[in-house]
Design an enzyme around this catalytic site. Structure first.
Site, PDB file in Angstrom:
ATOM      1  N   SER A 105       0.814  -1.213   0.000  1.00  0.00           N
ATOM      2  CA  SER A 105       0.000   0.000   0.000  1.00  0.00           C
ATOM      3  C   SER A 105       0.847   1.262   0.000  1.00  0.00           C
ATOM      4  O   SER A 105       0.317   2.354  -0.115  1.00  0.00           O
ATOM      5  CB  SER A 105      -0.896   0.013   1.242  1.00  0.00           C
ATOM      6  OG  SER A 105      -0.102   0.047   2.415  1.00  0.00           O
ATOM      7  N   CYS A 106       2.159   1.127   0.144  1.00  0.00           N
ATOM      8  CA  CYS A 106       3.012   2.309   0.284  1.00  0.00           C
ATOM      9  C   CYS A 106       3.214   3.005  -1.057  1.00  0.00           C
ATOM     10  O   CYS A 106       2.899   2.474  -2.109  1.00  0.00           O
ATOM     11  CB  CYS A 106       4.368   1.923   0.860  1.00  0.00           C
ATOM     12  SG  CYS A 106       5.285   0.760  -0.160  1.00  0.00           S
ATOM     13  N   CYS A 107       3.750   4.201  -0.983  1.00  0.00           N
ATOM     14  CA  CYS A 107       4.057   4.931  -2.203  1.00  0.00           C
ATOM     15  C   CYS A 107       5.270   4.308  -2.870  1.00  0.00           C
ATOM     16  O   CYS A 107       6.000   3.527  -2.304  1.00  0.00           O
ATOM     17  CB  CYS A 107       4.333   6.408  -1.893  1.00  0.00           C
ATOM     18  SG  CYS A 107       2.913   7.275  -1.199  1.00  0.00           S
ATOM     19  N   GLY A 108       5.480   4.708  -4.118  1.00  0.00           N
ATOM     20  CA  GLY A 108       6.620   4.149  -4.841  1.00  0.00           C
ATOM     21  C   GLY A 108       6.154   3.171  -5.893  1.00  0.00           C
ATOM     22  O   GLY A 108       4.980   3.053  -6.198  1.00  0.00           O
ATOM     23  N   ARG A 176      -2.887   4.285  -2.684  1.00  0.00           N
ATOM     24  CA  ARG A 176      -3.366   5.247  -3.683  1.00  0.00           C
ATOM     25  C   ARG A 176      -3.844   4.542  -4.943  1.00  0.00           C
ATOM     26  O   ARG A 176      -4.824   4.938  -5.561  1.00  0.00           O
ATOM     27  CB  ARG A 176      -2.284   6.276  -4.002  1.00  0.00           C
ATOM     28  CG  ARG A 176      -0.942   5.704  -4.413  1.00  0.00           C
ATOM     29  CD  ARG A 176       0.164   6.752  -4.364  1.00  0.00           C
ATOM     30  NE  ARG A 176       1.425   6.162  -4.768  1.00  0.00           N
ATOM     31  CZ  ARG A 176       2.217   6.674  -5.701  1.00  0.00           C
ATOM     32  NH1 ARG A 176       1.855   7.771  -6.328  1.00  0.00           N
ATOM     33  NH2 ARG A 176       3.346   6.095  -6.000  1.00  0.00           N
TER      34      ARG A 176
END
Length: 264
Positions: A105-108, A176
């Site tokens: 779920s993290c950015c990147g 996101r």
């Protein structure tokens, strides 16, 4: 109004040179594993809501399906965190680009095959929609106001499909990409054409987010945050209007500014 995407937890808070015991709202993180034709396909970390929309939007975004009717059956085991999808065909489209994987779920860069497969499903926008500057600001305000989970936790991304005048549907998720997949799935499940719609988003416009917007088919992307250089290049190439830093009464237009007007 209850919030099914957060839970309460006892914490110790420091403020004004003292510690106090209190409670805080914490966003829920949930793993969902997708099986396609009885084969494990992906595990996604997400907010535990709108699973059907997210799975369908994710499969469409990755080019596995193009229409809802390509799915023969879908079964959700929400308690254990499994989604079982049976396609009408035994062969998965573009299967050579897929492998069993974990999608965080993290950015990147959360799509390991981004350049190989995403490019195949991105569409150049044919949208002739315009929106006024004041409507851009108002749509961002409405989207943020509609997210109870964000108000309670500050731990989710918000996304919404809109006309120039109103929010049609909004979704929140810790990921996101998941928030956009839920919108994509919603539009496929409900037969909504998105070519003339506007995507409003709370997070950074990265190249991946811009590509996902192109897969949706929208021509305008409004964001509270910044774009990346590659995202702007893609927006130029894919005929998408990218607007960032919508805060207060100002914003920046980074590509195809002709869709943002002063008056109706």
């Amino acid at each position: 109004m209850t919030d099914s995407l957060s839970s309460s937890r006892a914490i110790v808070k420091y403020n004004q040179h003292r510690f106090t015991e209190t409670t805080d709202k914490i966003v829920i993180e949930f793993p969902l594993t997708i099986y396609i034709n009885n084969e494990e396909f992906a595990t996604m970390v997400c907010s535990p809501q709108h699973f059907e929309e997210m799975v369908i939007g994710f499969l469409a975004s990755e080019g596995v399906i193009h229409f809802k009717k390509e799915i023969k059956e879908m079964t959700l085991d929400e308690d254990r965190g499994f989604a079982y999808v049976q396609l009408h065909t035994e062969e998965i489209k573009n299967q050579q680009y897929f492998s069993k994987r974990f999608i965080g779920s993290c950015c990147g860069k959360s799509r390991q095959f981004y350049f190989q497969n995403d490019v195949r499903t991105a569409k150049t926008s044919m949208s002739t929609t315009t929106v006024t500057a004041e409507q851009c600001i108002e749509l961002m305000r409405k989207m943020q106001e509609a997210s109870l989970t964000f108000k309670n936790t500050g731990g989710v991304h918000n996304a919404a499909l809109c006309t120039a005048d109103e929010l049609l549907v909004s979704r929140s998720d810790i990921g996101r990409h998941n928030a956009l997949d839920k919108l994509y799935g919603y539009s496929l499940l409900n037969g909504i054409s998105v070519r003339d719609k506007i995507l409003v988003f709370s997070g950074r416009i990265s190249s991946e987010i811009l590509t996902k917007a192109a897969k949706l088919g929208v021509g305008i992307v409004l964001s509270k945050s910044a774009p990346t250089d590659l995202a702007i290049q893609l927006a130029e190439d894919l005929n998408i209007t990218a607007v960032g830093f919508i805060r207060g009464a100002s914003f920046n237009i980074y590509s195809h500014p002709e869709r943002i007007v002063l008056h109706d």
